[in-house]
Write a protein that holds these residues in place. Sequence first.
Motif, mmCIF file in Angstrom:
data_model
loop_
_atom_site.group_PDB
_atom_site.id
_atom_site.type_symbol
_atom_site.label_atom_id
_atom_site.label_comp_id
_atom_site.label_asym_id
_atom_site.label_seq_id
_atom_site.Cartn_x
_atom_site.Cartn_y
_atom_site.Cartn_z
ATOM 1 N N LYS A 2 -2.306 -11.862 -18.891
ATOM 2 C CA LYS A 2 -3.371 -11.372 -18.013
ATOM 3 C C LYS A 2 -3.257 -9.878 -17.731
ATOM 4 C CE LYS A 2 -3.460 -15.863 -15.637
ATOM 5 N NZ LYS A 2 -3.249 -16.560 -14.331
ATOM 6 N N ILE A 3 -2.131 -9.281 -18.119
ATOM 7 C CA ILE A 3 -1.934 -7.853 -17.846
ATOM 8 C C ILE A 3 -2.697 -7.032 -18.881
ATOM 9 C CG2 ILE A 3 -0.214 -6.023 -17.576
ATOM 10 C CD1 ILE A 3 1.873 -8.218 -17.118
ATOM 11 N N PRO A 4 -3.486 -6.052 -18.468
ATOM 12 C CA PRO A 4 -4.165 -5.199 -19.455
ATOM 13 C C PRO A 4 -3.133 -4.545 -20.378
ATOM 14 C CG PRO A 4 -5.047 -4.823 -17.250
ATOM 15 C CD PRO A 4 -3.839 -5.681 -17.086
ATOM 16 N N ALA A 5 -3.349 -4.630 -21.663
ATOM 17 C CA ALA A 5 -2.370 -4.135 -22.622
ATOM 18 C C ALA A 5 -2.060 -2.659 -22.409
ATOM 19 C CB ALA A 5 -2.869 -4.368 -24.050
ATOM 20 N N GLU A 6 -3.078 -1.888 -21.997
ATOM 21 C CA GLU A 6 -2.855 -0.458 -21.828
ATOM 22 C C GLU A 6 -1.961 -0.159 -20.631
ATOM 23 O OE1 GLU A 6 -6.723 -1.509 -19.702
ATOM 24 O OE2 GLU A 6 -5.736 -1.987 -21.611
ATOM 25 N N LYS A 7 -1.735 -1.154 -19.771
ATOM 26 C CA LYS A 7 -0.864 -0.952 -18.622
ATOM 27 C C LYS A 7 0.565 -1.444 -18.874
ATOM 28 C CE LYS A 7 -2.985 1.385 -15.522
ATOM 29 N NZ LYS A 7 -2.395 2.679 -15.117
ATOM 30 N N ILE A 8 0.796 -2.054 -20.024
ATOM 31 C CA ILE A 8 2.160 -2.404 -20.409
ATOM 32 C C ILE A 8 2.706 -1.220 -21.188
ATOM 33 C CG2 ILE A 8 3.661 -4.040 -21.600
ATOM 34 C CD1 ILE A 8 1.450 -6.136 -21.352
ATOM 35 N N ARG A 25 0.879 -5.712 -9.660
ATOM 36 C CA ARG A 25 -0.086 -5.493 -8.573
ATOM 37 C C ARG A 25 0.077 -4.094 -7.983
ATOM 38 N NH1 ARG A 25 1.371 -10.843 -7.255
ATOM 39 N NH2 ARG A 25 2.643 -10.164 -5.461
ATOM 40 N N LEU A 26 1.325 -3.638 -7.850
ATOM 41 C CA LEU A 26 1.550 -2.287 -7.339
ATOM 42 C C LEU A 26 1.013 -1.239 -8.312
ATOM 43 C CD1 LEU A 26 5.152 -2.497 -5.804
ATOM 44 C CD2 LEU A 26 2.944 -2.734 -4.667
ATOM 45 N N VAL A 27 1.198 -1.474 -9.612
ATOM 46 C CA VAL A 27 0.660 -0.556 -10.613
ATOM 47 C C VAL A 27 -0.857 -0.519 -10.526
ATOM 48 C CG1 VAL A 27 0.329 -0.241 -13.107
ATOM 49 C CG2 VAL A 27 2.616 -0.732 -12.186
ATOM 50 N N GLU A 28 -1.469 -1.688 -10.323
ATOM 51 C CA GLU A 28 -2.929 -1.746 -10.191
ATOM 52 C C GLU A 28 -3.385 -1.009 -8.937
ATOM 53 O OE1 GLU A 28 -6.503 -5.111 -10.225
ATOM 54 O OE2 GLU A 28 -4.390 -5.714 -10.074
ATOM 55 N N LEU A 29 -2.643 -1.187 -7.850
ATOM 56 C CA LEU A 29 -2.990 -0.495 -6.610
ATOM 57 C C LEU A 29 -2.802 1.018 -6.747
ATOM 58 C CD1 LEU A 29 -1.451 -2.787 -3.818
ATOM 59 C CD2 LEU A 29 -3.871 -2.189 -4.094
ATOM 60 N N ALA A 30 -1.772 1.431 -7.464
ATOM 61 C CA ALA A 30 -1.536 2.863 -7.658
ATOM 62 C C ALA A 30 -2.683 3.504 -8.430
ATOM 63 C CB ALA A 30 -0.222 3.076 -8.396
ATOM 64 N N ASP A 31 -3.237 2.757 -9.378
ATOM 65 C CA ASP A 31 -4.444 3.179 -10.113
ATOM 66 C C ASP A 31 -4.305 4.600 -10.654
ATOM 67 O OD1 ASP A 31 -6.978 2.979 -11.190
ATOM 68 O OD2 ASP A 31 -7.990 3.635 -9.335
ATOM 69 N N HIS A 32 -3.240 4.790 -11.434
ATOM 70 C CA HIS A 32 -2.974 6.107 -12.008
ATOM 71 C C HIS A 32 -2.735 5.947 -13.516
ATOM 72 C CE1 HIS A 32 -1.294 10.067 -12.740
ATOM 73 N NE2 HIS A 32 -1.613 10.431 -11.491
ATOM 74 N N PRO A 33 -3.369 6.791 -14.351
ATOM 75 C CA PRO A 33 -3.214 6.627 -15.803
ATOM 76 C C PRO A 33 -1.784 6.828 -16.289
ATOM 77 C CG PRO A 33 -4.360 8.687 -15.274
ATOM 78 C CD PRO A 33 -4.294 7.891 -14.009
ATOM 79 N N ASN A 34 -0.948 7.489 -15.514
ATOM 80 C CA ASN A 34 0.427 7.738 -15.938
ATOM 81 C C ASN A 34 1.416 6.743 -15.348
ATOM 82 O OD1 ASN A 34 -1.042 10.296 -16.437
ATOM 83 N ND2 ASN A 34 0.969 10.966 -17.169
ATOM 84 N N VAL A 35 0.913 5.717 -14.688
ATOM 85 C CA VAL A 35 1.781 4.683 -14.101
ATOM 86 C C VAL A 35 1.415 3.329 -14.708
ATOM 87 C CG1 VAL A 35 2.527 3.518 -11.999
ATOM 88 C CG2 VAL A 35 2.032 5.977 -11.958
ATOM 89 N N GLU A 64 0.835 -1.202 0.000
ATOM 90 C CA GLU A 64 0.000 0.000 0.000
ATOM 91 C C GLU A 64 0.871 1.255 0.000
ATOM 92 O OE1 GLU A 64 -3.142 0.315 -0.374
ATOM 93 O OE2 GLU A 64 -3.866 -1.746 -0.126
ATOM 94 N N THR A 65 1.945 1.229 0.792
ATOM 95 C CA THR A 65 2.846 2.382 0.838
ATOM 96 C C THR A 65 3.539 2.583 -0.501
ATOM 97 O OG1 THR A 65 3.238 2.074 3.201
ATOM 98 C CG2 THR A 65 4.886 3.342 1.963
ATOM 99 N N ALA A 66 4.063 1.502 -1.077
ATOM 100 C CA ALA A 66 4.755 1.605 -2.368
ATOM 101 C C ALA A 66 3.806 2.098 -3.449
ATOM 102 C CB ALA A 66 5.352 0.254 -2.747
ATOM 103 N N ALA A 67 2.570 1.583 -3.462
ATOM 104 C CA ALA A 67 1.603 1.995 -4.477
ATOM 105 C C ALA A 67 1.234 3.463 -4.321
ATOM 106 C CB ALA A 67 0.361 1.116 -4.402
ATOM 107 N N ALA A 68 1.074 3.910 -3.078
ATOM 108 C CA ALA A 68 0.735 5.316 -2.836
ATOM 109 C C ALA A 68 1.862 6.225 -3.326
ATOM 110 C CB ALA A 68 0.465 5.544 -1.350
ATOM 111 N N GLN A 69 3.089 5.812 -3.129
ATOM 112 C CA GLN A 69 4.225 6.618 -3.584
ATOM 113 C C GLN A 69 4.322 6.612 -5.112
ATOM 114 O OE1 GLN A 69 7.500 5.025 -1.284
ATOM 115 N NE2 GLN A 69 6.908 6.170 0.557
ATOM 116 N N LEU A 70 4.003 5.498 -5.735
ATOM 117 C CA LEU A 70 3.949 5.475 -7.202
ATOM 118 C C LEU A 70 2.851 6.402 -7.716
ATOM 119 C CD1 LEU A 70 4.384 1.668 -8.040
ATOM 120 C CD2 LEU A 70 6.072 3.483 -8.286
ATOM 121 N N ARG A 71 1.722 6.446 -6.981
ATOM 122 C CA ARG A 71 0.621 7.333 -7.378
ATOM 123 C C ARG A 71 1.051 8.800 -7.270
ATOM 124 N NH1 ARG A 71 -2.712 6.239 -3.513
ATOM 125 N NH2 ARG A 71 -3.175 4.186 -4.413
ATOM 126 N N THR A 72 1.786 9.125 -6.220
ATOM 127 C CA THR A 72 2.297 10.491 -6.057
ATOM 128 C C THR A 72 3.241 10.859 -7.194
ATOM 129 O OG1 THR A 72 2.123 10.318 -3.650
ATOM 130 C CG2 THR A 72 3.572 12.026 -4.519
#
Length: 620
Positions: A181-187, A150-160, A111-119
């Motif tokens: 299984k990874i959404p293509a738009e997230k690769i 999973r961290l990218v999914e948790l960050a839930d940011h269009p630029n990550v 959760e901490t890592a994802a929040a920092q990626l979101r920032t």
Amino acid sequence: MRTSIATVCLSGTLEEKLHACAQAGFDGVEIFEQDLLVSPHSPAEIRALAAELGLSLDLYQPFRDFEGVDEELLADNLYRAEAKFRLMRELGMDLMLLCSNVGTATIDDDETAAAQLRTLGDLAARYGIRIAYEALAWGKFVNDFEHACRLVELADHPNVGTCLDSFHILSRGWDPAGIEKIPAEKIFFVQLADAPQLSMDILSWSRHYRVFPGEGAWELDKFLGHLVRSGYTGPVSLEIFNDVFRQADEVRTAVDAMRSLIWLAERTWVHLQQTDGPDAHYPMELATLPQVPEPTGFNFAEVKAESTKKLQTLLGQLGFACRGRHRTKPVQLWTQGRARIIINGQQARNQEPAIAALGFDVADPVRAASRAMQLKAAPVPRQSQADEEVLQAVSAPDTTEVFLCQGTPDGTAAWTREFGRPADAAAPAGRELISHVDHVNLAQPWQHFDESVLFYESTLALSPSPSTEVPSPVGLVRSQVMRTRDGAVRLALNIAPLVMEKPGPSSESAYPQHIAFACTDVIALARDAVGRGLEFLKIPANYYADLQARFRLAPELLATLQELNLLYDRDQHGEFLHFYTATVGSVFFEVVERRNGYDGYGAPNAPVRLAAQYLLTKQG
């Protein structure tokens, strides 16, 4: 498929690297930060040069040690990141690689890592930049691509999004099937590297031994197949850390890199056709090449030399007959059975005898040449008269000329009609016991060995056997056999110890090369050759004592072997008898007899041969 390559793969300055990538045909490049930092040119000038060369700037990398940190360090990291974002705007780039934290992470909490990626994503968005987060195989808390996703999914940011790197996935033994299984738009980005299978720490393996696709041990066609099925359509890039590549000519390395991606695209297309069926369609387009079957045999081998007398004598002692000179060139043809040796005196001033060209029997020479040239092989210019056979040829990485000849069921070759002046031709030297060329052994410059393996696999459809190392008096000789499935073509590529290189800028190897002839009765041929004055490579008596201890040979056979300096090997299938001639220039000949399905090359005897040859050079 859009192609890209990291500038870290190549030697030279950043400007030289960009020119090399454009010349090789890449669509874009990754800018490795160190290359930019040491460049005397401004980011704007690099951006302009890339545009002039038709290259997109696809990824700025790497940004390290960001997530999993305390608030104070996070603030410092964001300050650092914003400086890079401003720089990237000057370069006109919109994607940055973020590696999973290796050195500064102290908080093992998703959760901490994802929040920092979101920032970080919020900050990047203000500059129009996206972040491709990559799991390093040695990351402190994140070393698995699925964990990174999973961290990218948790960050839930269009630029990550995520960056997938084949080395970090395959070196840890992770199953790449999860890519689908990874959404293509997230690769956001994909980096490829092959590698030999080694037992060592992953960081050292990564930093020194990555190679281009097709030059290592991994099934990258299956890896790329998973990516294609995911729906990804972005660049497929090469990120290769390799000590040899960073010392080699940048244009040549870039061409080798591009060849590897062309070959991989074709292999992936074949893999998907076989697994998913011919009607399957995907967003990523994979270019294909003219399909060619394996060659069916050696058409000829050519030795170039200024002085040809010793070669002629040696071939005559082996039972070859001269079929005459070429009607317009200073070239001779010597034959026995289907084995053809060309002795070429053209443009050979001051040249000691050396293997210069190999001819291969193929089903369709024009199609095979087209495939080779689409794989970035350089065509060999050849002057022909109006009534002469037009031969297709390309240059191999070691400068050996590879001729693609029309194979025929009876083994004939139309070009041989251009030889045969009656005054030049000679009668066969006794009975013909040699049937064809069994294999050829070529020495490779150390910096182009992997390139040569890929060249012969991709252009001629030869398959690599597991490499071996043979001890010699001056070090280990690495050997890689490339062959057809039926063994009709066997090509051994050897890289000799550096001490065997000749001085000079070409790094030409002094390691001898040879042509091996298949024989129906090697003992009879050896006796005939002795009668014609042939001096064999002298084999020490200690070898025969060991041979008897290993195989319990009949006393009569052992005595014959020792008398004639023949070597012997045996496996579960059959027996192998062979002998070597002395070396002329950098060329010697081997005659082999395979009995009852023996399929090897007498590998236990190679150190004996190398030691005997070394002793001869020391004696004079």
